[in-house]
Scaffold this active site. Structure first.
Site, PDB file in Angstrom:
ATOM      1  N   ASN A  24      39.671  29.158  40.334  1.00  0.00           N
ATOM      2  CA  ASN A  24      38.795  29.778  39.880  1.00  0.00           C
ATOM      3  C   ASN A  24      37.202  29.433  40.289  1.00  0.00           C
ATOM      4  O   ASN A  24      36.220  30.004  40.439  1.00  0.00           O
ATOM      5  CB  ASN A  24      38.523  30.312  38.571  1.00  0.00           C
ATOM      6  CG  ASN A  24      39.747  31.132  37.967  1.00  0.00           C
ATOM      7  OD1 ASN A  24      40.285  31.849  38.904  1.00  0.00           O
ATOM      8  ND2 ASN A  24      40.206  31.134  36.827  1.00  0.00           N
ATOM      9  N   ASP A 122      44.699  41.282  40.369  1.00  0.00           N
ATOM     10  CA  ASP A 122      45.763  41.163  39.072  1.00  0.00           C
ATOM     11  C   ASP A 122      45.774  42.805  38.354  1.00  0.00           C
ATOM     12  O   ASP A 122      44.588  43.357  38.188  1.00  0.00           O
ATOM     13  CB  ASP A 122      45.334  40.268  38.075  1.00  0.00           C
ATOM     14  CG  ASP A 122      46.035  39.033  38.468  1.00  0.00           C
ATOM     15  OD1 ASP A 122      47.123  39.078  39.149  1.00  0.00           O
ATOM     16  OD2 ASP A 122      45.767  37.914  37.818  1.00  0.00           O
TER      17      ASP A 122
END
EC number: 2.5.1.7
Length: 436
Positions: A24, A122
């Site tokens: 991230n 996702d």
């Protein structure tokens, strides 16, 4: 045909494992190289699909990329081809990658225009771009959504101007994108309800080393004094705290003795404490985490004896990315816990696979599940299953490693998007896992 993991569970694992760089953080840090024409060197880059796609995308738009090694890369963004950003090829490529939205902030700061695809990634519920777009608008950006192309065109005709803004949600990527846009805006930008995750702290640290003027780093009130240009720098990424949490859970579930090396312990926030609430022993030894082999672990209750609830919350609260792991680990604990996934509405749907494996879980609604720990009375059974998203994929992998018999996990591209060579690294600890 896509590949799958074939796992035979029940092995006790043993040894050392080193976490990869933080996924991230990588997507933001690597996008920030666009802010300067000078060379930027980044180390501890995770060698994973999402990050490699972003590096490829930067090369396509004209960044000179020199991959010194698998985890270190030099970027020089001296000649950016803005015309390429309007090509069909860019639209197709960037649409596959969630992280491609992160190049908008730096491009707006440096060139006054950018293009963003409608997001992919996702399937864990809605992920809005509103925070990004509204923040850009406040800095003086006009945007047009092209419905034919599923594309946002952004332009700051009169340049970016600093302003005060209160974000509707402390979005990590939203905060990062707005910070990158604001570093070269005229005047002062103040962002309140900013995300303050270590990822954002790292980005601000990197930008300041490039000559930006950002204060309030680590708090939810960030102030940015605009500068006219930024220079090159070197930046090392933090270890991935989601991987670290995954390995703590893996050790407990498989009754293994594992040492997690170079874990960036000071940046883990509340994570070690949350695993201790599940009854897992862990020792912080310098920058390493030692998890001893434990036959059993018992979930704590609240002080008044009521059932523990674990929920996600923006930093410094518990990251939503580890709730899937906590849920799996709780299935073999003694005691019960309520898992409350507040941020994403479909991240708990993978529990049906765990129920098939023999776990006792009540799915209350899309956000809440009660796990009744069996204290290892019954081992989980190996089954064939598919990975719905990155984090659930690894949670299912941990379940399979602790289960009796053979499990097959399909759709492992989802796991590869976030975890580098996970099968090889687990085999070194003694796991029976192969790619088929």
């Amino acid at each position: 045909m896509s590949s799958a993991f074939e796992v035979r569970g029940g092995n006790r694992l043993k040894g050392d494992i080193v976490p990869q760089g933080a996924k991230n953080e990588a997507l933001q840090i690597i996008s920030a190289v666009l802010l300067t024409p000078e060379k930027v060197t980044i180390s501890n880059i995770p060698d994973i699909l999402d990050v490699n796609l972003l590096i490829e995308l930067l090369a396509d738009i004209g960044v000179a990329v020199n991959r010194v090694s698998r985890d270190t890369c030099e970027f020089t963004a001296a000649n950016i081809d803005m015309a390429y950003l309007q090509s069909a090829e860019f639209k197709k490529k960037s649409g596959r990658l969630r992280g491609s939205v992160m190049i908008a902030g730096p491009l707006l700061a440096r060139y006054g225009k950018a293009y963003i695809p409608k997001p992919g990634g996702d399937k864990i519920g809605r992920r809005r771009l509103d925070t990004h777009i509204i923040g850009f608008e406040k800095l003086g950006v006009q945007f047009v959504y092209d419905t034919d192309d599923n594309f946002f065109r952004l332009e700051a005709a009169d340049g970016l101007k600093g302003t005060y803004m209160l974000l509707d949600e402390p979005s990590v990527t939203g905060t990062a994108n707005i910070v990158m846009a604001a570093v070269m805006a005229k005047g002062t930008t103040t962002i309140y309800n900013a995300a303050c995750e270590p990822y954002i702290q790292q980005l601000c640290k990197m930008l300041n080393s490039m000559g930006a003027n950002i204060s309030g780093v680590g708090s939810n009130l960030i102030t940015i004094e605009g500068v006219t240009s930024l220079k090159g720098c070197s930046h090392a990424m933090l270890p991935d705290m989601i991987e670290i949490g995954s390995f703590i859970g893996l050790a407990a579930m498989t009754q293994s003795e594992i040492t997690i090396r170079n874990a960036g312990v000071e940046h883990l926030g509340i994570i070690p404490e949350k695993f201790r609430q599940l009854g897992i022993h862990l020792e912080l030894r310098g920058n390493d985490i030692y998890v001893p082999a434990q036959d059993s672990y018992e979930i704590q209750t609240f002080l008044d004896g009521s059932i523990l609830t674990m929920y996600d919350h923006p930093w410094p609260g518990f990251t939503p990315d580890l709730l899937s792991i906590v849920l799996v680990v709780a299935t073999q604990a003694k005691g019960s816990v309520m898992i409350h996934q507040k941020m994403f509405e479909s991240r708990l749907f993978f529990v049906d696979k765990l129920i098939d494996m023999g776990a006792q879980i009540v799915l209350c609604d899309p956000h809440r599940a009660v796990v009744i720990g069996l204290g290892r009375e019954h081992a989980l059974r190996g089954i064939t299953m598919s990975s719905p998203d990155i984090r659930a994929g690894v949670a299912l992998l941990i379940a399979a490693l602790s289960a009796e018999g053979k499990s097959t996990i399909q759709n492992i591209e989802q796991i590869d998007r976030g975890y580098q060579y996970i099968d090889e690294r687990l085999r070194r600890l003694g796991a029976d896992i192969k790619r088929v």
